[in-house]
Structures are given as structure tokens and as C-alpha cells.
Enzyme design. Structure first.
Site, short mmCIF file in Angstrom:
data_model
loop_
_atom_site.label_atom_id
_atom_site.label_comp_id
_atom_site.label_asym_id
_atom_site.label_seq_id
_atom_site.Cartn_x
_atom_site.Cartn_y
_atom_site.Cartn_z
N ARG A 86 0.45 7.89 29.50
CA ARG A 86 0.10 7.59 28.11
C ARG A 86 -1.03 6.56 28.07
O ARG A 86 -0.98 5.54 28.75
CB ARG A 86 1.32 7.05 27.37
CG ARG A 86 1.00 6.69 25.95
CD ARG A 86 2.21 6.67 25.09
NE ARG A 86 1.86 6.23 23.76
CZ ARG A 86 2.73 6.13 22.78
NH1 ARG A 86 3.99 6.44 23.00
NH2 ARG A 86 2.35 5.72 21.60
N ARG A 96 1.65 13.04 23.31
CA ARG A 96 1.85 12.01 24.33
C ARG A 96 2.95 12.40 25.30
O ARG A 96 3.95 13.01 24.92
CB ARG A 96 2.16 10.67 23.69
CG ARG A 96 3.13 10.75 22.56
CD ARG A 96 2.91 9.56 21.61
NE ARG A 96 3.83 9.61 20.50
CZ ARG A 96 3.52 10.10 19.30
NH1 ARG A 96 2.34 10.65 19.09
NH2 ARG A 96 4.40 10.08 18.34
N ASP A 99 7.19 8.57 24.91
CA ASP A 99 7.36 7.61 23.81
C ASP A 99 8.68 6.91 24.05
O ASP A 99 9.72 7.58 24.09
CB ASP A 99 7.54 8.42 22.52
CG ASP A 99 6.61 8.00 21.44
OD1 ASP A 99 5.87 7.04 21.64
OD2 ASP A 99 6.62 8.68 20.39
N ASP A 101 10.70 4.11 22.22
CA ASP A 101 10.70 3.24 21.04
C ASP A 101 11.96 2.38 21.01
O ASP A 101 13.07 2.91 21.02
CB ASP A 101 10.69 4.08 19.74
CG ASP A 101 9.33 4.65 19.46
OD1 ASP A 101 8.35 4.11 20.00
OD2 ASP A 101 9.26 5.64 18.71
N MET A 177 -1.69 -5.60 -11.36
CA MET A 177 -0.80 -5.96 -12.48
C MET A 177 0.19 -4.82 -12.73
O MET A 177 0.79 -4.74 -13.81
CB MET A 177 -1.62 -6.25 -13.74
CG MET A 177 -2.53 -7.46 -13.54
SD MET A 177 -2.99 -8.28 -15.06
CE MET A 177 -3.81 -6.98 -15.92
N GLY A 178 0.36 -3.93 -11.75
CA GLY A 178 1.31 -2.83 -11.92
C GLY A 178 0.72 -1.71 -12.75
O GLY A 178 -0.50 -1.59 -12.88
N HIS A 181 -1.85 3.46 -10.63
CA HIS A 181 -2.39 4.83 -10.69
C HIS A 181 -3.10 5.10 -9.37
O HIS A 181 -3.05 4.28 -8.44
CB HIS A 181 -3.31 4.99 -11.90
CG HIS A 181 -4.34 3.89 -12.01
ND1 HIS A 181 -5.39 3.77 -11.14
CD2 HIS A 181 -4.45 2.85 -12.87
CE1 HIS A 181 -6.13 2.73 -11.46
NE2 HIS A 181 -5.57 2.13 -12.51
N GLY A 294 -10.61 -3.17 -6.84
CA GLY A 294 -11.31 -1.95 -7.28
C GLY A 294 -12.66 -2.29 -7.89
O GLY A 294 -12.79 -3.25 -8.65
N LYS A 296 -14.08 -0.74 -10.15
CA LYS A 296 -14.18 -0.48 -11.60
C LYS A 296 -14.35 -1.80 -12.33
O LYS A 296 -15.08 -1.89 -13.30
CB LYS A 296 -12.94 0.25 -12.11
CG LYS A 296 -13.07 0.55 -13.62
CD LYS A 296 -11.94 1.36 -14.13
CE LYS A 296 -10.67 0.56 -14.25
NZ LYS A 296 -10.76 -0.53 -15.25
N GLN A 300 -15.16 -8.64 -12.12
CA GLN A 300 -14.03 -9.35 -11.50
C GLN A 300 -14.29 -9.53 -9.99
O GLN A 300 -14.03 -10.60 -9.43
CB GLN A 300 -12.75 -8.56 -11.73
CG GLN A 300 -11.56 -9.02 -10.91
CD GLN A 300 -10.27 -8.38 -11.37
OE1 GLN A 300 -9.69 -8.80 -12.35
NE2 GLN A 300 -9.79 -7.37 -10.66
N VAL A 323 -11.92 5.26 -8.46
CA VAL A 323 -11.28 6.58 -8.38
C VAL A 323 -11.36 7.21 -9.77
O VAL A 323 -11.01 6.55 -10.76
CB VAL A 323 -9.82 6.45 -7.90
CG1 VAL A 323 -9.12 7.80 -7.90
CG2 VAL A 323 -9.79 5.84 -6.49
N SER A 333 -5.18 1.67 -15.95
CA SER A 333 -3.81 1.61 -16.45
C SER A 333 -3.78 1.81 -17.96
O SER A 333 -2.76 2.16 -18.53
CB SER A 333 -3.18 0.26 -16.12
OG SER A 333 -3.23 0.05 -14.73
O1 PAF Z 1 -7.43 -6.28 -11.61
C1 PAF Z 1 -6.28 -6.68 -11.89
O2 PAF Z 1 -5.35 -5.89 -11.98
C2 PAF Z 1 -6.05 -8.16 -12.13
O3 PAF Z 1 -7.10 -8.74 -12.82
C3 PAF Z 1 -5.71 -8.95 -10.85
C4 PAF Z 1 -6.88 -8.96 -9.87
C5 PAF Z 1 -4.50 -8.34 -10.18
C6 PAF Z 1 -5.39 -10.40 -11.19
O4 PAF Z 1 -4.31 -10.49 -12.06
#
Ligand code: PAF
Length: 438
Positions: A86, A96, A99, A101, A177-178, A181, A294, A296, A300, A323, A333
Site C-alpha cells: 500500500r 488497495r 486496509d 482500520d 446564519m443557517g 442552501h 461566499g 455573493k 462582506q 452558486v 436564504s
Molecule cells: O454571511 C453570513 O451568513 C453572515 O453574515 C456571517 C458571515 C455568518 C456572519 O454572521
């Protein structure tokens, strides 16, 4: 030293597969401090995941008892793999000959670049769980790692990142910030390719929203977000509450400068101060070597780059390509809040930017004429209320004087007010197409 029970996963899909496995077990049994207690029978399985065309594996498991420490045992296993032919490093999922592991080493938990214990995915692999069951092992009694650690406490998050760094890992941070996507997912996938460990953060940061902005209404979809993180190869997700992130009495913020002026900075006073503050706080907790943002939100990126340089955080800022949906709309979002009509109309942003770029590529290079071209296309769509369009220098987004330009980035923001609430969308495009762009 006290002997420790170890479970070992065995695999081979190149050359004399059975010979490699039995040869390794014989050699292991001869190593001082290692006893081979039990070995399962061997089963055939196909490669899990993507890789070049290759034959099936022969897999099994073995129970060892050893007085060797985990690192010493790992060294022995890697030497046996090398003896079987290997080659390391090798591309992921290539065929290979052998392995070996380490699945578990007693109850030990460790997470270094070289060794993760218990093995992070042993319980998801039928070619491991099948042979373990065959030997009568109660799977639930063996130590497991959660697929992705979800941490709310800042100190626990910092401790996790410190463990990775101490184990020699390159740590990548993906702040979000959740409401994740495909744009976020691509940041995480890029980070997973480039780093040993990826920490994503999901925190709707109150400091970056103005009093009349959509902080309360910002989409919060934690369960779905965690699925996205898992699928993208993230190792830990930091999900603090505002009180955990900003303890009572928190009052220090990052003052931002030229990069934060104009465009979003003009329309959203204090927005970039809030962004820079939370990002600085995340850098201080995680101490990543790389952080992914990103493109976009190009302004920032410029603000964060400047803050990172000015404050001396030893982290590389990695901007990642926008994207887009199939029709060109940049993923955001906030797109979910567009009415159907506004959603259709919103493609005008990218159409306007592309139209100006086309003019530039055909030889038109006057700054104001290019901006006028963008405005003219946006004006064909009555649902779009233009906030601004600007042509700025690449990188730091400094203003460009009127007259001819030899490149730059067009940045645009517009409001669409036909849904339940007005939605502001951003987009931007370099006048010079990148290697991956049409
Ligand atoms: O781009 C975002 O989602 C926010 O501005 C970040 C960079 C997570 C800061 O809160």
C-alpha cells in the site's frame, strides 16, 4: 501496561486478497504486546462511495488485546499495510492491497489528524457490523462517535477545535446564519476537501441586523441545516444562543473602515460592524487556519479580509464562487420569501450584470456606460426596485474613478416587494469571467 481490547477492521481489494488479510493477522500475532483473540470470516463487499472502477473488497474484523499504545499500534498497522504494497498518500477510495482500520481502542476517544477513535463511521459500514455480529458482539456496547458534534457552548466548541489543532489537523471554519442552501453546502464541501476538520457555525447574529430589519423573521431551520452539514462532511456545528455568544455585559465591537462604506454599508448602518464582530469572535474561539465565505456577499468578504489583516488573525480567508439556480438567480436564504412573480422577475439581476459584462468583453470599457447598461436592463423589470449598482475594483472593492476600466466587479442590490414581506437580493459579477464560468 494494562492490556486493552481493540477491534480492527480488515479489507483488501487488490492482489491476493485473502493472502494479504491472513498474512497481516499472522504478522500481527507475532508482534510483542499484541494478541489476536478472534477473527471473523471474510465477506465480499463493493466499494462504498465514489472511486475509480475496481474489484470487490474482502472484509472482516479481528479482536485484539494489546499493551501497545494507540499510536504505536497504528504504526504497526501502517507498516503492515506498506509491506503489502500500500502506497501513502494515495487518492481517496483507490484500490488497495490492505486496509487495517482501528475501529475501537478500549474506550479511548481521540481526534487527531492521524487517528480518530472510535472510528467515526464503523457503525454505518455493513462490512464491519456484519462480521462483528457474526462474532456475537453487541454493537450498542461498543463506543461510537456522533456523525457530527452539535455544540452550543462556546467553551466546548473552542475545546473541540483545540483538540483538532493539537492533533495536527488543518481546521476550516464555515460561518453561516443557517437556512442552509446549496451555496452554503458548496462552502462546506470545499472546506471538507481542503481541511482535515470542518467546523460550521449556525448563528443568526443579532448585531448585524438593524432595528427595522428581518432578524426575528430570518428563516431558522436547524434540523434540516444539520442534515446539510452532515451530508457535506462537516465535523462539528456550533449553534450558540445569542446569550451564549454574547455574555451579559458584552460591549466590545469591531470598528470597520473603508471596505464597509457605500453599498450595503450605506443602506445598513452598523451591519458590517456586527458581521466583523461575530466573525472575530468565531475566529478567536475556533482559531481556524482557513475560513470560507461566499462571494455573493462580496462586500462582506472584503470587510472580513480587512478585519482579519488589521487584527492579525492567522487565518486564510477563502472566497468561494456564487452558486446559482438553473436560471441564474444567485442562491440566498431569502429567496424563499419571494412571491412566485418576484422569483421569476429576480433573474433580472444576473441578466443585467451579464449584459454589461458582455458589452465589456466586446470592448466597451467606460465605467458609467457599463453601469448604465445594468440600470437599463433592470428597468425592463418593474417588480425590481434598484438599491444600487456599482463597479468596484476586484478584491478590496475600492471605488473606481469615472472613465475607462480594465476590469472590476459589478455589484447590485434590489428589492422585490410583491410577497408577504419585501426581499432584498444581492448579486455581483466580475467583468472578466473566471475559469469555471461560461
Ligand atoms: O454571511 C453570513 O451568513 C453572515 O453574515 C456571517 C458571515 C455568518 C456572519 O454572521
Amino acid at each position: 501496561m494494562v492490556a486493552v481490547q481493540v477491534w480492527l477492521g480488515l479489507g483488501s481489494n487488490l492482489g491476493d486478497r485473502r493472502g494479504h488479510l491472513t498474512g497481516a493477522l499472522t504478522a500481527l500475532a507475532a508482534v510483542p504486546g499484541v494478541q489476536v483473540l478472534r477473527v471473523s470470516s471474510f465477506h465480499e463487499s463493493e466499494l462504498l462511495g465514489e472511486g475509480p472502477p475496481q474489484g470487490p473488497f474482502l472484509n472482516g474484523v479481528a479482536e485484539l488485546r494489546t499493551t501497545l499504545g494507540p499510536q504505536a499500534l497504528l504504526g504497526v498497522l501502517q507498516a503492515l499495510e506498506a509491506q503489502a504494497g500500500r502506497v501513502r498518500p494515495a487518492p481517496r477510495n483507490h484500490p488497495r492491497p490492505l486496509d487495517l482500520d482501528l475501529l475501537t481502542y478500549g474506550d479511548l476517544r481521540c481526534d487527531t489528524r492521524e487517528l480518530v477513535l472510535p472510528h467515526p463511521r464503523w457503525h454505518e459500514r455493513p462490512f464491519v457490523t456484519g462480521p462483528l455480529r457474526e462474532l456475537g458482539v453487541a454493537l450498542e456496547a461498543l463506543p461510537q462517535r456522533p456523525g457530527v458534534a452539535v455544540v452550543g457552548d462556546p467553551q466546548a466548541f473552542a475545546a473541540q477545535c483545540t483538540e483538532w489543532l493539537a492533533g495536527g489537523c488543518v481546521v476550516g471554519l464555515v460561518p453561516t446564519m443557517g437556512a442552509l442552501h446549496d451555496g452554503h453546502r458548496s462552502l462546506m464541501e470545499i472546506a471538507a476537501r481542503e481541511c482535515d476538520r470542518v467546523a460550521a457555525t449556525i448563528f443568526v447574529n443579532p448585531l448585524q441586523f438593524g432595528p427595522n430589519e428581518d432578524f426575528a423573521a430570518y428563516p431558522r431551520t436547524l434540523e434540516r441545516d444539520l442534515e446539510v452539514c452532515r451530508a457535506a462532511g462537516v465535523h462539528a456545528v456550533f449553534t450558540p444562543t445569542p446569550e451564549q455568544m454574547y455574555e451579559p455585559g458584552f460591549c466590545s465591537q469591531v470598528q470597520v473602515g473603508a471596505e464597509a462604506q457605500g453599498m450595503e454599508g450605506a443602506l445598513r448602518p452598523d451591519h458590517f460592524r456586527g458581521v466583523a464582530t461575530v466573525v472575530a469572535r468565531l475566529f478567536a474561539l475556533a482559531r481556524p487556519q482557513r475560513a470560507y465565505f461566499g462571494e455573493k456577499d462580496a462586500q462582506q468578504v472584503a470587510v472580513v479580509r480587512r478585519m482579519t489583516r488589521d487584527l492579525g488573525f492567522p487565518v486564510q480567508i477563502v472566497p468561494c464562487p456564487i452558486v446559482r439556480e438553473a436560471d441564474g438567480l444567485a442562491r440566498s436564504s431569502r429567496n424563499v420569501y419571494l412571491s412566485a412573480e418576484d422569483r421569476a422577475a429576480a433573474t433580472v439581476l444576473v441578466r443585467a450584470l451579464r449584459s454589461a459584462r458582455q458589452q465589456f468583453l466586446r470592448g466597451a470599457c467606460d465605467r458609467d456606460a457599463l453601469l448604465q447598461r445594468v440600470r437599463a436592463v433592470v428597468a425592463t423589470e418593474p417588480r425590481a426596485q434598484l438599491d444600487y449598482v456599482e463597479l468596484r475594483r476586484e478584491g478590496d472593492l475600492a471605488e473606481l474613478p469615472p472613465g475607462p476600466v480594465d476590469g472590476g466587479r459589478l455589484l447590485i442590490a434590489a428589492k422585490f416587494a410583491g410577497g408577504l414581506r419585501p426581499v432584498r437580493l444581492l448579486d455581483n459579477l466580475s467583468l472578466r469571467p473566471g475559469p469555471d464560468e461560461a
